[in-house]
Design an enzyme around this catalytic site. Structure first.
Site, PDB file in Angstrom:
ATOM      1  CD  GLU A  89     -44.732 -11.415 -13.557  1.00  0.00           C
ATOM      2  OE1 GLU A  89     -43.966 -12.301 -13.129  1.00  0.00           O
ATOM      3  OE2 GLU A  89     -45.050 -11.299 -14.764  1.00  0.00           O
ATOM      4  CB  CYS A 152     -42.347  -4.857 -15.696  1.00  0.00           C
ATOM      5  SG  CYS A 152     -43.426  -3.983 -16.849  1.00  0.00           S
ATOM      6  CG  HIS A 178     -46.026  -8.527 -16.930  1.00  0.00           C
ATOM      7  ND1 HIS A 178     -44.961  -8.997 -16.192  1.00  0.00           N
ATOM      8  CD2 HIS A 178     -45.567  -7.419 -17.589  1.00  0.00           C
ATOM      9  CE1 HIS A 178     -43.901  -8.209 -16.399  1.00  0.00           C
ATOM     10  NE2 HIS A 178     -44.243  -7.246 -17.229  1.00  0.00           N
TER      11      HIS A 178
HETATM   12  N1  PCA Z   1     -43.820  -3.640 -19.827  1.00  0.00           N
HETATM   13  C1  PCA Z   1     -42.370  -3.624 -19.730  1.00  0.00           C
HETATM   14  C2  PCA Z   1     -42.039  -2.263 -19.188  1.00  0.00           C
HETATM   15  C3  PCA Z   1     -43.247  -1.436 -19.350  1.00  0.00           C
HETATM   16  C4  PCA Z   1     -44.332  -2.383 -19.659  1.00  0.00           C
HETATM   17  O1  PCA Z   1     -45.521  -2.116 -19.752  1.00  0.00           O
HETATM   18  C5  PCA Z   1     -41.816  -4.794 -18.920  1.00  0.00           C
HETATM   19  O2  PCA Z   1     -42.458  -5.859 -18.867  1.00  0.00           O
HETATM   20  O3  PCA Z   1     -40.746  -4.662 -18.325  1.00  0.00           O
END
Ligand code: PCA
Length: 223
Positions: A89, A152, A178
């Protein structure tokens, strides 16, 4: 052999993952960071912790961990169903705008993560160097331009804001990654072994980059 590379503030690396959310029974982010708990990478000890998929409480838990551990490096990890690559990210934004309720039933709309704080922070990780390192290992990887506006991004923004403002964490580097679903959760997916290998590459790469840019020798001039 002396561990000269371990001359760091604390020698700790914090990896966080989330609990399952939105009806899922597993969250690959937690499974993957858990697999590295207690391991050593480049002389630093890995501490893995689970954050709740909840606005507010997730960040309070992260703050406590940062205070207790004063880690050299923090990588928060979350699940991004539908993505096929480990996503580095680039930017965290100061907004909560939840498309689904969190695990406590909260669904904030257009609320700042930190009122009055900057609109955004860039990741503190060397994302391009890490992208290249993941690809060299044959892992599917990408830079992501948005971490969304759910929990997140909330944690990513809160992490970067804390690192930017907390005097005791000036030397801590941090960012957010992610990861795809695991097989069985949906398609596309990535095997747990690959996710764990990817995280190992990220920790190694971030620590190495830190060493490279962390050399502070005078070399300035007034004219
Ligand atoms: N993914 C979510 C919140 C918790 C997770 O593992 C997100 O991308 O916001």
């Amino acid at each position: 052999m002396p561990r000269t590379h371990a001359s760091t503030p604390t020698g700790r690396v914090l990896l966080t993952g989330f609990d399952p959310f939105d009806g899922d029974h597993v969250n690959p982010s937690w499974r993957a960071v858990q697999a590295l708990h207690g391991r050593r990478i480049l002389g630093r000890r890995i501490v893995a912790a689970q954050l709740p998929t909840e606005f507010g409480t997730s960040l309070r838990a992260l703050s406590t961990l940062l205070d207790q551990l004063r880690p050299e490096l923090v990588i928060c990890v979350g699940q991004a169903g539908g993505r096929d690559a480990i996503s580095l990210e680039r930017v965290a934004i100061n907004v909560d705008d939840a498309p689904i309720p969190d695990n406590a039933g909260a669904q904030p709309v257009d609320v700042p993560v930190a009122p009055g704080a900057p609109a955004a922070y860039f990741s503190g990780l060397p994302i391009k160097a890490l992208l290249a390192a993941l690809q060299r290992e044959g892992l599917s990887a990408a830079v992501s331009q948005t971490a969304g506006t759910f929990v997140c991004n909330h944690v990513f923004y809160g992490l970067m804001h804390t690192l930017a403002t907390h005097p005791g964490l000036r030397h801590t580097r941090g960012g957010f990654v992610h990861v795809p679903w695991l097989p069985g959760q949906g398609t596309p997916h990535m095997g747990l072994d690959d996710v764990v290998s990817g995280l190992r590459v990220l920790v190694r790469g971030a620590l190495a980059a830190e060493a490279a840019v962390g050399v502070r020798v005078g070399g300035g001039a007034t004219h």
